[in-house]
Design a protein around this motif. Structure first.
Motif, PDB file in Angstrom:
ATOM      1  N   ASN A 176       0.815  -1.221   0.000  1.00 14.26           N
ATOM      2  CA  ASN A 176       0.000   0.000   0.000  1.00 14.26           C
ATOM      3  C   ASN A 176       0.849   1.270   0.000  1.00 14.26           C
ATOM      4  OD1 ASN A 176      -2.433  -1.539   0.166  1.00 14.26           O
ATOM      5  ND2 ASN A 176      -2.041  -1.824   2.349  1.00 14.26           N
ATOM      6  N   ASN A 180       5.285  -0.273   7.579  1.00 15.96           N
ATOM      7  CA  ASN A 180       4.112  -1.095   7.888  1.00 15.96           C
ATOM      8  C   ASN A 180       4.282  -1.874   9.187  1.00 15.96           C
ATOM      9  OD1 ASN A 180       2.012  -0.696   6.057  1.00 15.96           O
ATOM     10  ND2 ASN A 180       2.982  -1.939   4.489  1.00 15.96           N
ATOM     11  N   VAL A 216      -0.858   8.106   5.435  1.00 17.21           N
ATOM     12  CA  VAL A 216      -1.139   7.196   4.320  1.00 17.21           C
ATOM     13  C   VAL A 216      -0.181   7.382   3.152  1.00 17.21           C
ATOM     14  CG1 VAL A 216      -3.567   6.910   4.882  1.00 17.21           C
ATOM     15  CG2 VAL A 216      -2.875   8.779   3.373  1.00 17.21           C
ATOM     16  N   ASP A 232      -2.159  -6.517  10.168  1.00 18.76           N
ATOM     17  CA  ASP A 232      -2.379  -6.035   8.808  1.00 18.76           C
ATOM     18  C   ASP A 232      -3.848  -6.268   8.487  1.00 18.76           C
ATOM     19  OD1 ASP A 232      -2.135  -5.728   5.829  1.00 18.76           O
ATOM     20  OD2 ASP A 232       0.009  -5.784   6.241  1.00 18.76           O
ATOM     21  N   ASN A 233      -4.161  -6.270   7.212  1.00 23.46           N
ATOM     22  CA  ASN A 233      -5.533  -6.458   6.750  1.00 23.46           C
ATOM     23  C   ASN A 233      -6.113  -7.781   7.266  1.00 23.46           C
ATOM     24  OD1 ASN A 233      -7.859  -6.959   5.200  1.00 23.46           O
ATOM     25  ND2 ASN A 233      -7.058  -5.807   3.479  1.00 23.46           N
ATOM     26  N   TYR A 239      -7.228   0.970   8.150  1.00 28.13           N
ATOM     27  CA  TYR A 239      -7.077   1.610   6.841  1.00 28.13           C
ATOM     28  C   TYR A 239      -8.003   2.818   6.740  1.00 28.13           C
ATOM     29  CZ  TYR A 239      -4.446  -2.278   4.769  1.00 28.13           C
ATOM     30  OH  TYR A 239      -3.495  -3.213   4.459  1.00 28.13           O
ATOM     31  N   GLN A 240      -7.586   3.798   5.947  1.00 26.51           N
ATOM     32  CA  GLN A 240      -8.441   4.939   5.667  1.00 26.51           C
ATOM     33  C   GLN A 240      -9.712   4.467   4.963  1.00 26.51           C
ATOM     34  OE1 GLN A 240      -5.582   4.221   4.341  1.00 26.51           O
ATOM     35  NE2 GLN A 240      -5.490   4.658   2.165  1.00 26.51           N
ATOM     36  N   HIS A 297     -10.150   3.317   0.899  1.00 24.43           N
ATOM     37  CA  HIS A 297      -8.938   3.539   0.094  1.00 24.43           C
ATOM     38  C   HIS A 297      -9.070   4.791  -0.774  1.00 24.43           C
ATOM     39  CE1 HIS A 297      -6.772  -0.195   1.017  1.00 24.43           C
ATOM     40  NE2 HIS A 297      -7.961  -0.724   1.128  1.00 24.43           N
ATOM     41  N   ARG A 342      -9.191   5.433  11.822  1.00 27.67           N
ATOM     42  CA  ARG A 342      -8.685   5.304  10.460  1.00 27.67           C
ATOM     43  C   ARG A 342      -7.510   6.264  10.254  1.00 27.67           C
ATOM     44  NH1 ARG A 342     -12.055   2.143   7.540  1.00 27.67           N
ATOM     45  NH2 ARG A 342     -14.274   2.070   8.061  1.00 27.67           N
TER      46      ARG A 342
END
Length: 360
Positions: A44, A51, A67, A132-133, A171-172, A175, A290
């Motif tokens: 990203n 990260n 970001v 992470d995700n 995450y924002q 995206h 976020r």
């Protein structure tokens, strides 16, 4: 996200603090010495180091990047932008990561691991924990369960630091940092704008979200319903929804600029829905935030930031890994902070907060 099946197998309690996580990672390493329990990746637009540091630093009460990778972050508690290393909690985060690295609990390839390498480690049992995700856990589970039906990643609660801080970084929203532009040399920009307007219309939204009526979905008793014969082609894929979207040309990186999810996400793992709901609940109760976007800068501010970042970013990139991998943290910290000030960290803070004040 952690391998909860291994916690159960080793009779380990689910960690709720960073210290408890450290103890659990030690036990996992003892039981599975060929693993590096905690792994990270570059993704990203951020480096592997960025990260790795971001969720730990934020979770302990400071932060690292925004970001875009700028070494500044918005602190929701202080309601201002901060240069993370100026805060004592940032040193706590690096001390923690240094401990994990020295004890071989942290993957030594964190600086260079791509998403593909990272996914391979987590889906093969070479690594057992990540920050992470959460959605990747579904893919990892499906791959792992082909060999071991009991294998399972699941989501941990937001961890608490030894200073009592409890907050998570997400995450924002949607995206939104990934945007479209129209090239100035396009012959018919009005047609492109007309097309984008249509994508946001009801007709365009339905097509880019659901597909073609009576081919990909139908209206049943006034309710849009995914056609089983269409989706059945993708049921056995690792990620059925993504595979289906590849035919529709929608979804992430697709043209669905105004997505309508009222049909639901077919084939979505129940755990993914659970994880999503937990994250949304954390936002609602104020324990998850976020990543923020930059405020609007003037032309002079942008030029100054570019100049300052050029000299500061290169220094930080080298120094962060030195602090994580060696004993430099204990002897070089004060000189590091002084170097950051000399390279413009305080000025970057001032520019960001000046721009923020204009936006309020």
């Amino acid at each position: 996200m952690i391998r909860v099946d291994l916690l159960k197998k080793l009779n380990l309690k689910t960690p709720t603090t960073f210290e408890e996580l450290y103890q659990v990672l030690k036990k996992l390493k003892e039981a599975y010495p060929d693993t590096f329990p905690y792994t990270s990746r570059a993704a990203n637009g951020l480096t592997g180091t960025e990260n790795l540091i971001n969720p730990i630093a934020f979770g302990m009460g400071s932060g690292y990047t925004n970001v875009s990778g700028a070494k500044i972050y918005y602190d929701p508690a202080l309601k201002q932008y901060k240069f993370g290393p100026f805060m004592p909690q940032f040193k706590d985060a690096l001390t923690y990561l240094n401990k994990l690295y020295k004890e071989k609990l942290l993957d030594p390839d964190y600086t260079t691991a791509t998403s593909q390498i990272w996914q391979e480690k987590l889906s093969s049992g070479k690594s057992l924990f990540y920050m992470d995700n959460t959605g990747f856990g579904v893919t990892f589970n499906k791959t792992l369960q082909k060999k071991d039906p009991e294998a399972q990643f699941d989501m941990l609660p937001i961890l608490t630091s030894d200073k009592g801080v409890k907050r998570g970084l997400l995450y924002q929203l949607d995206h939104l940092s990934e945007s479209y532009v129209i090239n100035a040399n396009v012959k018919n920009p009005d047609k492109i704008i007309e097309f984008i307007d249509w994508i946001y219309s009801e007709e365009g939204t339905k097509l880019t979200s659901w597909g073609i009526e009576n081919e990909h979905y139908s209206i049943v008793n006034g309710i849009p319903t995914r056609k089983e014969e269409f989706f059945s082609k993708y049921k056995d894929k690792t990620d059925p929804s993504a595979a289906m979207s590849s035919e529709l040309g929608t979804g992430y990186l697709g043209w669905a600029l105004n997505a309508d999810d009222s049909l639901g996400i077919p084939g979505q793992d129940k755990l993914m829905t659970e994880w999503t709901n937990k994250n949304l609940a954390y936002i609602k109760d104020g324990s998850a935030f976020r990543m923020s976007y930059d405020p609007a800068f003037t032309k002079d501010e942008r030029e100054k930031l570019k100049q300052l970042r050029t000299q500061l970013d290169a220094y930080l990139t080298l120094t962060m890994d030195k602090f994580i991998m060696t004993d430099a943290l204990t002897k070089d910290w004060e000189s590091f902070i002084q170097q950051c000030k000399e390279k413009g960290a305080e000025e970057i803070e001032k520019i960001y907060n000046t721009a923020l004040a204009r936006a309020k």
